[in-house]
Design a protein around this motif. Structure first.
Motif, mmCIF file in Angstrom:
data_model
loop_
_atom_site.group_PDB
_atom_site.id
_atom_site.type_symbol
_atom_site.label_atom_id
_atom_site.label_comp_id
_atom_site.label_asym_id
_atom_site.label_seq_id
_atom_site.Cartn_x
_atom_site.Cartn_y
_atom_site.Cartn_z
ATOM 1 N N ALA A 49 3.111 -3.278 1.132
ATOM 2 C CA ALA A 49 1.352 -3.689 1.407
ATOM 3 C C ALA A 49 0.977 -5.005 1.814
ATOM 4 O O ALA A 49 1.211 -5.635 0.283
ATOM 5 N N TRP A 50 1.058 -6.017 2.598
ATOM 6 C CA TRP A 50 1.463 -7.382 2.524
ATOM 7 C C TRP A 50 0.497 -8.230 2.911
ATOM 8 O O TRP A 50 0.552 -9.598 3.266
ATOM 9 N N GLY A 51 -0.502 -7.092 3.632
ATOM 10 C CA GLY A 51 -1.896 -7.276 4.607
ATOM 11 C C GLY A 51 -3.080 -8.379 3.114
ATOM 12 O O GLY A 51 -2.557 -8.980 2.131
ATOM 13 N N GLN A 52 -3.382 -9.277 3.857
ATOM 14 C CA GLN A 52 -4.698 -9.540 3.284
ATOM 15 C C GLN A 52 -6.173 -8.734 2.428
ATOM 16 O O GLN A 52 -7.080 -8.928 2.660
ATOM 17 N N TRP A 93 -7.652 -5.956 -0.459
ATOM 18 C CA TRP A 93 -7.413 -6.178 -1.982
ATOM 19 C C TRP A 93 -6.481 -4.663 -2.497
ATOM 20 O O TRP A 93 -5.861 -4.767 -3.500
ATOM 21 N N SER A 94 -6.219 -3.636 -1.257
ATOM 22 C CA SER A 94 -5.332 -2.734 -1.480
ATOM 23 C C SER A 94 -3.790 -2.648 -0.860
ATOM 24 O O SER A 94 -3.397 -1.584 -1.037
ATOM 25 N N GLU A 95 -3.588 -4.290 -0.480
ATOM 26 C CA GLU A 95 -2.719 -4.166 0.045
ATOM 27 C C GLU A 95 -2.422 -5.242 -1.064
ATOM 28 O O GLU A 95 -1.082 -4.560 -1.948
ATOM 29 N N LEU A 96 -1.755 -6.743 -0.557
ATOM 30 C CA LEU A 96 -1.167 -7.757 -1.103
ATOM 31 C C LEU A 96 -1.218 -8.000 -2.712
ATOM 32 O O LEU A 96 -0.330 -7.387 -4.006
ATOM 33 N N SER A 97 -2.988 -7.523 -2.859
ATOM 34 C CA SER A 97 -2.729 -8.006 -4.615
ATOM 35 C C SER A 97 -2.463 -6.877 -5.196
ATOM 36 O O SER A 97 -1.631 -6.795 -6.113
ATOM 37 N N TRP A 98 -2.332 -5.468 -4.562
ATOM 38 C CA TRP A 98 -1.456 -4.036 -5.109
ATOM 39 C C TRP A 98 -0.523 -4.027 -5.614
ATOM 40 O O TRP A 98 0.246 -3.937 -6.614
ATOM 41 N N SER A 99 0.246 -4.179 -3.876
ATOM 42 C CA SER A 99 1.908 -4.124 -4.283
ATOM 43 C C SER A 99 2.302 -5.873 -5.559
ATOM 44 O O SER A 99 3.691 -5.612 -6.186
ATOM 45 N N ILE A 100 1.992 -6.384 -5.027
ATOM 46 C CA ILE A 100 2.385 -8.034 -6.372
ATOM 47 C C ILE A 100 2.322 -7.596 -7.183
ATOM 48 O O ILE A 100 2.953 -8.305 -8.228
ATOM 49 N N MET A 147 -4.064 -13.912 -2.610
ATOM 50 C CA MET A 147 -3.164 -13.654 -1.145
ATOM 51 C C MET A 147 -3.185 -14.884 -0.224
ATOM 52 O O MET A 147 -1.935 -14.526 0.969
ATOM 53 N N GLN A 148 -4.242 -14.860 0.087
ATOM 54 C CA GLN A 148 -3.367 -15.822 1.587
ATOM 55 C C GLN A 148 -2.546 -17.336 0.581
ATOM 56 O O GLN A 148 -1.723 -17.284 1.988
ATOM 57 N N HIS A 149 -2.946 -17.430 0.077
ATOM 58 C CA HIS A 149 -1.299 -18.828 -0.788
ATOM 59 C C HIS A 149 -0.592 -17.395 -0.716
ATOM 60 O O HIS A 149 0.996 -18.656 -0.220
ATOM 61 N N VAL A 150 0.022 -16.955 -1.454
ATOM 62 C CA VAL A 150 1.019 -16.166 -1.313
ATOM 63 C C VAL A 150 1.140 -16.186 -0.054
ATOM 64 O O VAL A 150 2.694 -16.178 -0.017
#
Length: 433
Positions: free
Chosen positions: A193-196, A198-205, A401-404
């Motif tokens: 999950a790499w979307g912007q 809170w439950s996507e890129l934030s959690w996965s990274i 998330m935006q900058h990553v």
């Protein structure tokens, strides 16, 4: 005509406009014979609202109560903040852990300390859930809605076809992806999950950072851009650069789970409860082939979280609202986990309570779609995000998330990204001091 999987996600995420108003009208003004005239108000997000309505009805009958349930469509946390800022009274609401301190600081919610049986309730939870639900000073802010973690899964048939073993490190995972692509087994072996959101890129990274051993933040809540932190960033960029992920991975709907169910991918980091989806023959083309393993990074930790039911700052009645919070977030007065057990059996949601997760019915159900021993070990290795209790964290998280995402696409160097992230932490801490 929609497929069963599309119907599932429609039910799970997309509620028709006007459903919130319908829920409020349907459930309000129908108190049982002995119910109080003033209803308790409960506000919730878009997950199986029809079942939440049924749970409200069960509570009303069991406790002779009166409850108004309102469904929030759209982006839940910002909408609720708008309602609270505008003065709407709410007795109980959902919250993810990264909003607990923020809402408490804004004086919208109250902690649960001193309420009946709280200490025994805490003792029955997994320590990682208590941490997730507590403020930095240790005060408990809510009871568990569900407890989850990011899990690592793989398509056993695809690994066998490529003659690849289950990877146990970031480098081994990259090598496995390269071989799977080269051999034509999968064009995009890795998915996540790499979307912007809170439950996507934030959690996965964060799951990958913790798995590699990166603390991410220190005890003073300053960013720690160490070698493990940087390695995970570069790992993500490499996956994208070498086309080991789908080109549209940052815009995939529903956390990328439907794409994985199609059989396009070999590996995935996903919410642990979605293992039930990928192994459901009605929803997935690869059901029965998907196995779980520990996160394939240096320490094998992961990001673990517990969502909450929280109490409004000034409930119409503390005792009545505490009954409502306990019914939804724990054991009811009849000794049953009415809500939590149903979430587990019907949808695979984990619980913050040890007793629930050792329930024979739940163990049997979970064993049909994941290795429970591996899952329990993964949870025991999980890390809770203490930094999420900082009131500035949600803003930093979105910025990150935006900058990553831009970095993964090739924008700038690792050093430049790290500088941006460190500077943003300092700016936000100064702004909120």
């Amino acid at each position: 005509m929609m497929t069963p999987l599309q119907q599932y996600w429609m039910s799970r995420r997309n509620v028709l406009k006007g459903a919130a108003a319908m829920s409020a009208v349907t459930l309000a003004g129908r108190p049982a014979s002995a119910a109080p005239a003033t209803p308790l108000t409960f506000i919730g997000w878009q997950y199986q609202p029809q079942i939440v309505s049924e749970n409200v009805e069960t509570f009303k009958k069991l406790y002779d109560e009166n409850v108004t349930y309102e469904l929030v469509s759209g982006d839940y946390h910002p909408v609720v903040e708008t309602k609270l800022t505008g003065g709407q009274h709410i007795d109980m609401m959902y919250s993810e852990e990264d909003h607990l301190a923020r809402w408490h600081t804004a004086d919208w919610t109250r902690d649960l300390e001193g309420l009946p049986d709280l200490e025994s309730i805490k003792a029955g939870m997994f320590p990682v859930s208590v941490t997730s639900l507590s403020l930095p000073d240790g005060k408990l802010m809510g009871l568990p809605y569900y407890a989850g973690h990011n899990a690592f899964i793989y398509d056993e048939a695809q690994l066998s076809k490529a003659g690849v073993g289950v990877p146990d490190s970031a480098d081994a995972l990259l090598d496995a992806c390269r071989k799977l692509k080269k051999d034509g087994v999968s064009e995009a072996p890795y998915n996540s999950a790499w979307g912007q959101k809170w439950s996507e890129l934030s959690w996965s990274i964060f799951a990958c950072w913790y798995a590699e051993g990166a603390p991410v933040f220190d005890a003073n809540y300053d960013l720690v851009p160490d070698a493990a932190f940087r390695k995970v960033l570069e790992f993500h960029r490499t996956l994208y650069k070498e086309q080991l992920v789908a080109a549209d991975i940052m815009t995939m709907p529903d956390e990328g789970v439907p794409s994985y169910c199609s059989g396009r991918h070999t590996f995935m980091v996903l919410h642990d409860y979605d293992q039930k989806v990928v192994n459901d023959p009605k929803l997935s083309k690869i059901a029965g082939k998907v196995k779980n393993a520990l996160m394939p990074f240096k320490t094998h930790s992961t990001f673990a979280w517990t969502a909450a039911y929280v109490m409004g700052k000034q409930p119409v009645d503390v005792d009545r609202t505490w009954n409502l919070v306990r019914f939804f977030g724990g054991k009811a007065k009849d000794g049953q986990y009415h809500v939590i057990k149903r979430w587990a059996l019907d949808f695979g949601l984990g619980s913050g309570y040890k007793e629930v997760m050792s329930d024979p019915d739940i163990v049997s159900s979970f064993s049909k779609w994941r290795d429970v021993d591996i899952s329990n070990k993964q949870l025991s290795l999980g890390t809770s995000r203490k930094v999420a209790k900082m009131i500035w964290f949600s803003e930093w998280d979105l910025f990150m998330m935006q900058h990553v995402q831009d970095y993964i696409r090739g924008d700038g160097s690792t050093d430049q990204l790290v500088d941006r992230l460190v500077t943003k932490v300092a700016d936000l801490k100064k702004q909120y001091q």
